[in-house]
Write an enzyme that holds these catalytic residues in place. Structure first.
Site, PDB file in Angstrom:
ATOM      1  N   ASN A  18     -22.237   7.962   0.700  1.00 45.23           N
ATOM      2  CA  ASN A  18     -22.348   7.414   1.924  1.00 45.23           C
ATOM      3  C   ASN A  18     -20.986   6.748   2.315  1.00 45.23           C
ATOM      4  OD1 ASN A  18     -22.744   5.351   4.197  1.00 45.23           O
ATOM      5  ND2 ASN A  18     -24.852   4.611   3.820  1.00 45.23           N
ATOM      6  N   ARG A  72     -23.834  11.208   4.503  1.00 40.32           N
ATOM      7  CA  ARG A  72     -24.025  10.669   5.613  1.00 40.32           C
ATOM      8  C   ARG A  72     -22.940  10.928   6.466  1.00 40.32           C
ATOM      9  NH1 ARG A  72     -22.262   4.451   7.336  1.00 40.32           N
ATOM     10  NH2 ARG A  72     -23.099   4.461   9.554  1.00 40.32           N
ATOM     11  N   HIS A 161     -26.482   4.603  13.613  1.00 40.95           N
ATOM     12  CA  HIS A 161     -27.256   4.065  12.490  1.00 40.95           C
ATOM     13  C   HIS A 161     -28.615   4.377  12.276  1.00 40.95           C
ATOM     14  CE1 HIS A 161     -24.334   0.276  13.573  1.00 40.95           C
ATOM     15  NE2 HIS A 161     -23.947   0.802  12.115  1.00 40.95           N
ATOM     16  N   ARG A 218     -15.255  -4.504  16.425  1.00 43.58           N
ATOM     17  CA  ARG A 218     -15.737  -3.566  17.737  1.00 43.58           C
ATOM     18  C   ARG A 218     -16.180  -4.656  18.905  1.00 43.58           C
ATOM     19  NH1 ARG A 218     -18.903   1.014  14.997  1.00 43.58           N
ATOM     20  NH2 ARG A 218     -18.629  -0.185  13.174  1.00 43.58           N
ATOM     21  N   GLU A 361     -30.633   3.525   3.481  1.00 49.14           N
ATOM     22  CA  GLU A 361     -30.185   4.961   4.143  1.00 49.14           C
ATOM     23  C   GLU A 361     -30.147   5.964   2.968  1.00 49.14           C
ATOM     24  OE1 GLU A 361     -26.750   3.352   7.419  1.00 49.14           O
ATOM     25  OE2 GLU A 361     -26.426   3.054   5.262  1.00 49.14           O
TER      26      GLU A 361
END
Length: 374
Positions: A18, A72, A161, A218, A361
């Site tokens: 990841n 990922r 996501h 962001r 994840e």
């Protein structure tokens, strides 16, 4: 406790990679989705030290045979809507998508190459954050822009996501039986998803991971007219706008810090920049949660996950305080006592259930990789 996945997609160990903009997380999962070994690496400019990565992968391989590596990848574009076995052509096409996810795509590609160099011949599976949202209805993915943009340039909403939203929504359904689930993945990047019966029907991020929630660096959604004004009236270049919106906005732009812990500490001082920043964050979080619930025609379960979603109790309670009209209310003691794993924090009698679910994840990636290579 998280339930294992024995029997799903084979009986192989999967090394999950990841790669983010500031770290690379490595997890070796056995066929029951138990973590055999783990290692986190810091990344500078999106890449860890190659020697350190090589040593980490070799150490993890000592804990069990690595049969598959699962990676990922943030952006799959319009082509990669499901996990894919990686070859040279796939790598080439993924590099073409770098401009759509400049903070994450390069890091994923670097990690893909570096891990492959340490484990040559081991099958590589790319799992995409965009895949979970790839089947949203047309009304959720279509921007009201000229048809030529949509047809020639592929302009549409992708969402991100997805690996986290997929796991969290499935886990919430297992724990509650709820069909209409809003998942809030809150970390340095943040997005929400509306999930009905395990299928994403709407989400807050769009063509890039810039739309939607206020994030660490962001901006989230801003008026496009503002950006045009900054270009035409103040002479800012596209490069300057990109740097500002991706790296110097969000909480960093509001309070000068991307660390939610620092924001929460400062927010106790009335009138402080942190107090305003936290209020802006909660305002957007409540509004986006309500929008996701509207896409579901109601709300059965609200899920908090991700670094901020799991570790910041004031974020959860602050969001819930403005969502009572959706049936959301949290138990203050349960909310404050959360210390990891999966926990229901619903207040007694609240119509909608609220959960904190540990982001996994790695499990989502491992299961997808085994399913592709049974």
């Amino acid at each position: 406790m998280n339930e294992g996945g024995a029997g799903i997609g084979g009986d192989r160990n999967v090394l999950v990679v990841n790669a983010g903009s500031s770290s690379v997380k490595l997890r070796l999962l056995d066929p029951g989705d138990q973590v055999l070994a783990a290692h986190n690496l810091r990344a500078v400019a999106g890449s860890p030290d190659p020697g350190e990565l090589e040593r980490a992968v070799e150490n993890l391989a000592h804990a069990g045979e690595v049969a598959i590596t699962g990676h990922r990848v943030v952006h799959g574009g319009p082509v990669f809507t499901d996990p894919v076995l990686v070859d040279e052509e796939v790598e080439r096409r993924l590099r073409e998508l770098v401009p759509l996810a400049p903070l994450h795509q390069p890091a994923a590609l670097t990690a893909l190459a570096d891990v492959s160099a340490v484990l040559p011949g081991v099958p590589r599976v790319a799992c995409f954050d965009t895949s979970f949202h790839a089947r949203m209805p047309p009304e959720a993915v279509t921007y009201p822009v000229p048809a030529s943009w949509r047809e020639e340039y592929g302009v549409r909403r992708y969402g991100f996501h997805g690996l986290s939203h997929a796991y969290a929504s499935r886990r919430a359904a297992e724990l509650t039986g709820g069909r209409r689930v809003v998942t809030a993945h809150l970390g340095s990047g943040a997005s929400l998803a509306a999930v009905r019966d395990g299928v994403s029907v709407d989400t807050t991020m769009g063509f890039t991971p810039l739309e939607g929630m206020v994030m660490a660096t962001r901006s989230g959604t801003v008026d496009p007219g503002l950006l045009l004004w900054l270009q035409t009236e103040r002479g800012l270049t596209a490069e300057e706008l990109t740097d500002a919106l991706f790296h110097r906005s969000g909480m960093t732009g509001l309070v000068g810090s991307a660390d939610m812990r620092s924001v929460l500490d400062g927010a106790r001082r009335e009138g402080s920049p942190e107090a305003l920043g936290f209020a802006v964050y909660l305002h957007r979080l409540r509004a986006e949660t309500a929008a996701m619930a509207a896409a579901l025609d109601g709300l059965d379960v609200l899920v908090f996950t991700g670094g901020v979603g799991e570790r910041a109790a004031p974020v959860r309670s602050g969001a819930a305080a403005g969502l009572g009209f959706l049936g959301v209310a949290v138990d203050d003691d349960l909310n404050a006592s959360y210390a990891g794993g999966d926990l229901e924090i619903t207040a007694a009698g609240a119509p909608a259930r609220t959960l904190v679910i540990e982001a996994r994840e790695d499990i989502e990636i491992a299961r997808a990789a085994r399913a592709l290579l049974p």
